[in-house]
Write a protein that holds these residues in place. Structure first.
Motif, PDB file in Angstrom:
ATOM      1  N   ARG A  38     102.987  60.301  38.845  1.00  0.00           N
ATOM      2  CA  ARG A  38     101.566  60.100  38.627  1.00  0.00           C
ATOM      3  C   ARG A  38     101.305  59.930  37.136  1.00  0.00           C
ATOM      4  N   HIS A  39     100.218  59.220  36.862  1.00  0.00           N
ATOM      5  CA  HIS A  39      99.853  58.925  35.480  1.00  0.00           C
ATOM      6  C   HIS A  39      98.352  59.030  35.349  1.00  0.00           C
ATOM      7  N   ALA A  40      97.925  60.029  34.591  1.00  0.00           N
ATOM      8  CA  ALA A  40      96.497  60.218  34.328  1.00  0.00           C
ATOM      9  C   ALA A  40      96.166  59.644  32.957  1.00  0.00           C
ATOM     10  N   ARG A  45     103.235  59.878  31.903  1.00  0.00           N
ATOM     11  CA  ARG A  45     103.599  59.771  33.317  1.00  0.00           C
ATOM     12  C   ARG A  45     104.422  60.988  33.705  1.00  0.00           C
ATOM     13  N   GLU A  89      92.685  68.307  38.458  1.00  0.00           N
ATOM     14  CA  GLU A  89      93.808  67.929  37.597  1.00  0.00           C
ATOM     15  C   GLU A  89      94.867  67.098  38.318  1.00  0.00           C
ATOM     16  N   ASP A  90      94.733  66.916  39.622  1.00  0.00           N
ATOM     17  CA  ASP A  90      95.627  66.020  40.354  1.00  0.00           C
ATOM     18  C   ASP A  90      95.159  64.561  40.256  1.00  0.00           C
ATOM     19  N   THR A  91      93.996  64.353  39.669  1.00  0.00           N
ATOM     20  CA  THR A  91      93.473  62.993  39.521  1.00  0.00           C
ATOM     21  C   THR A  91      94.420  62.154  38.677  1.00  0.00           C
ATOM     22  N   ALA A  92      94.849  61.031  39.219  1.00  0.00           N
ATOM     23  CA  ALA A  92      95.808  60.152  38.541  1.00  0.00           C
ATOM     24  C   ALA A  92      96.062  58.926  39.399  1.00  0.00           C
ATOM     25  N   TYR A  94      98.939  57.249  41.352  1.00  0.00           N
ATOM     26  CA  TYR A  94     100.184  57.719  41.936  1.00  0.00           C
ATOM     27  C   TYR A  94     101.079  56.529  42.272  1.00  0.00           C
ATOM     28  N   GLN A 119      95.210  54.940  43.445  1.00  0.00           N
ATOM     29  CA  GLN A 119      94.420  55.882  42.655  1.00  0.00           C
ATOM     30  C   GLN A 119      93.976  57.069  43.514  1.00  0.00           C
ATOM     31  N   THR A 121      91.482  60.361  43.089  1.00  0.00           N
ATOM     32  CA  THR A 121      90.458  60.995  42.268  1.00  0.00           C
ATOM     33  C   THR A 121      89.942  62.224  43.003  1.00  0.00           C
TER      34      THR A 121
END
Length: 124
Positions: A38-40, A45, A89-92, A94, A119, A121
């Protein structure tokens, strides 16, 4: 030509669940270990989880242990990530990726084939 396509992302409230899917074509799926990254925005990453070709080995980064579950269906060339008790904080974005062998290090540079991402969110 190898194609990797993720799906299943979306907007969910904190505490909710999502199931990501990743379908690969153009390769012998069960020749490869698979991973989720994942990359926020503004962050590096991050490797999230990986699974060996026969599902015999699985690994999770500490931040998702007990909440996320990785699985695969080799007959369908599909990888899954069940995400429960989601947090903001899992928003990213994937991504799923294929590696020729299972490694708990989850280094992106080791992975050969990548999808375009889906995505996720999580609202508070």
């Amino acid at each position: 030509q190898v194609q990797v396509v993720e799906s299943g992302g979306g907007l969910v409230q904190a505490g909710g669940s999502l199931r990501l899917s990743c379908t690969a074509s153009g390769l012998t799926f069960d020749d490869y270990a698979m991973g989720w990254f994942r990359h926020a925005p503004g962050m590096e990453r991050e490797g999230v989880s990986c699974i060996s070709w026969n599902s015999g080995s699985k690994y999770y980064v500490d931040s998702v242990k007990g909440r996320f579950s990785i699985s695969r269906d080799n007959a369908k060339n599909t990888l899954y990530l069940q995400m429960n008790t989601l947090k903001p904080e899992d928003t990213a974005m994937y991504y799923c990726a294929a590696d020729w062998r299972f490694r708990r290090t989850l280094k992106a540079d080791d992975y050969l084939y990548w999808g375009q991402g889906t995505q996720v969110t999580v609202s508070s």
